[in-house]
Design an enzyme around this catalytic site. Structure first.
Site, PDB file in Angstrom:
ATOM      1  N   GLU A   1      -5.376  -4.910  10.520  1.00 26.56           N
ATOM      2  CA  GLU A   1      -4.373  -3.865  10.709  1.00 26.56           C
ATOM      3  C   GLU A   1      -4.650  -3.157  12.032  1.00 26.56           C
ATOM      4  OE1 GLU A   1      -2.343  -2.617   6.832  1.00 26.56           O
ATOM      5  OE2 GLU A   1      -4.070  -1.314   7.067  1.00 26.56           O
TER       6      GLU A   1
ATOM      7  N   ASN B   1       0.875  -1.171   0.000  1.00 27.05           N
ATOM      8  CA  ASN B   1       0.000   0.000   0.000  1.00 27.05           C
ATOM      9  C   ASN B   1       0.914   1.223   0.000  1.00 27.05           C
ATOM     10  OD1 ASN B   1      -1.747   2.086   0.467  1.00 27.05           O
ATOM     11  ND2 ASN B   1      -2.386   1.422   2.517  1.00 27.05           N
TER      12      ASN B   1
ATOM     13  N   SER C   1       3.407  -2.051  10.278  1.00 28.79           N
ATOM     14  CA  SER C   1       4.859  -2.081  10.501  1.00 28.79           C
ATOM     15  C   SER C   1       5.499  -3.431  10.197  1.00 28.79           C
ATOM     16  CB  SER C   1       5.194  -1.634  11.935  1.00 28.79           C
ATOM     17  OG  SER C   1       4.757  -0.303  12.153  1.00 28.79           O
TER      18      SER C   1
ATOM     19  N   GLU D   1      -6.812   4.710   7.892  1.00 27.69           N
ATOM     20  CA  GLU D   1      -6.587   6.130   7.576  1.00 27.69           C
ATOM     21  C   GLU D   1      -7.829   6.740   6.923  1.00 27.69           C
ATOM     22  OE1 GLU D   1      -2.845   5.541   5.556  1.00 27.69           O
ATOM     23  OE2 GLU D   1      -2.003   4.946   7.492  1.00 27.69           O
TER      24      GLU D   1
ATOM     25  N   LYS E   1       0.163   4.223  -0.229  1.00 30.36           N
ATOM     26  CA  LYS E   1      -0.452   5.429   0.364  1.00 30.36           C
ATOM     27  C   LYS E   1      -0.180   6.614  -0.564  1.00 30.36           C
ATOM     28  CE  LYS E   1      -0.193   3.191   4.787  1.00 30.36           C
ATOM     29  NZ  LYS E   1      -0.124   3.273   6.247  1.00 30.36           N
TER      30      LYS E   1
ATOM     31  N   HIS F   1      -9.669   1.156   5.121  1.00 28.38           N
ATOM     32  CA  HIS F   1      -8.348   1.354   5.741  1.00 28.38           C
ATOM     33  C   HIS F   1      -8.505   2.328   6.912  1.00 28.38           C
ATOM     34  CE1 HIS F   1      -4.213   2.532   6.406  1.00 28.38           C
ATOM     35  NE2 HIS F   1      -3.869   1.417   5.786  1.00 28.38           N
TER      36      HIS F   1
ATOM     37  N   GLY G   1       2.431   2.404  10.811  1.00 28.38           N
ATOM     38  CA  GLY G   1       3.372   3.509  10.661  1.00 28.38           C
ATOM     39  C   GLY G   1       4.044   3.910  11.958  1.00 28.38           C
TER      40      GLY G   1
HETATM   41  P1  13P Z   1       3.028   0.434   7.631  1.00 27.39           P
HETATM   42  O1  13P Z   1       3.540  -0.862   7.080  1.00 27.39           O
HETATM   43  O2  13P Z   1       3.768   1.628   7.126  1.00 27.39           O
HETATM   44  O3  13P Z   1       2.885   0.396   9.123  1.00 27.39           O
HETATM   45  O4  13P Z   1       1.531   0.604   7.061  1.00 27.39           O
HETATM   46  C1  13P Z   1       0.636  -0.425   7.201  1.00 27.39           C
HETATM   47  C2  13P Z   1      -0.576  -0.094   6.429  1.00 27.39           C
HETATM   48  O5  13P Z   1      -1.332   0.784   6.777  1.00 27.39           O
HETATM   49  C3  13P Z   1      -0.810  -0.834   5.173  1.00 27.39           C
HETATM   50  O6  13P Z   1      -2.086  -0.591   4.690  1.00 27.39           O
END
Ligand code: 13P
Length: 250
Positions: free
Chosen positions: A167, A10, A212, A97, A12, A95, A173
């Site tokens: 997640e 992903n 992560s 976010e 982002k 997601h 993150g």
């Molecule tokens: P990270 O691997 O940067 O923690 O992000 C995970 C994520 O949100 C994947 O959709």
């Protein structure tokens, strides 16, 4: 026997034409990926580039969001039929976010999943609890509600057509990651919930872990019986790290 593993990057809101080119071409050339499924969810604007670079190779491409509407006066939005024009294979929905920064509800995640299925794009339905919810021992309750809202929209008959991703919000993150045992506990719970509705779908559905995931922690996570691959944020932007994680899933 483990289900066929799936590792999804992903990106982002990251990337540029030149950075993507190196990453996509590196994925196309990579060997050792034939025994698992690999995909990258790119920003919409780079879909044409992903399609051109990944072409008919073994790595698929997807998106990070989609509109819940079909067409019309929805400034700034992208519909599922537009995604189908670019042979998109996967779409993330729910997601954390999107949930936290854009106030997307459980129901909206379900509607988007249903829309994606309508054009044969596989929704990757993200679920997970915040740190406060975990501390308050609400993890299972939160995840059940997130799952139920999606199943209500897509219908039981489509349970076998989705991918799930656990997640934990506190692990995204942050450099914190769920321990392999914590991940397995929730993945096992999710599979049990699906099994209550459809045993065959529960055996087949892939449940990815995200939060992560890095080359140094991926192997132990992927070894858990109910972890069927990963949803990778930051580490998917680095070709070597992403390929290492993919290979650890095989
Ligand atoms: P990270 O691997 O940067 O923690 O992000 C995970 C994520 O949100 C994947 O959709």
């Amino acid at each position: 026997m483990k289900r066929k593993q799936l590792v999804v990057g992903n990106w982002k809101m990251n990337g540029s034409l030149s950075d993507n080119e190196a990453l996509l071409d590196g994925l196309t050339r990579a060997d050792g990926l034939s025994t698992l499924d690999v995909a990258v969810c790119v920003p919409y604007i780079y879909l044409a580039q992903a399609q051109e670079r990944l072409g008919s190779g073994s790595v698929s491409w997807g998106v990070q969001n989609v509109s819940e509407y079909d067409a019309g006066a929805y400034t700034g939005e992208i519909s599922v039929t537009m995604l189908a024009d670019f042979q998109v294979s996967y779409g993330l929905v729910g997601h954390s976010e999107r949930r936290s920064l854009y106030a997307e509800s459980n129901e909206l995640a379900g509607i988007k999943a249903r829309k994606l299925l309508g054009v044969d794009i596989t929704p990757i339905v993200c679920v997970g609890e915040t740190f406060e919810q975990r501390e308050a021992e609400q993890t299972f309750e939160i995840i059940s509600a997130q799952l139920e809202a999606v199943i209500e929209q897509i219908g039981l008959e489509n349970l076998g057509r989705i991918v799930l991703a656990y997640e934990p919000v506190w692990a995204i993150g942050t450099g914190l990651t769920a321990s392999p045992a914590q991940a397995q506990e929730v993945h096992g719970y999710i599979r049990e919930q699906v099994a209550l509705l459809d045993k065959v779908a529960a055996g087949a559905v892939r449940i990815l872990y995200g939060g992560s995931v890095k080359p140094d922690n991926a192997e132990k996570l992927f070894r858990q019986v109910d972890v069927d691959g990963g949803l990778i944020g930051g580490a998917s932007l680095n070709l070597i790290d992403f390929l290492t994680i993919c290979r650890l899933a095989t």
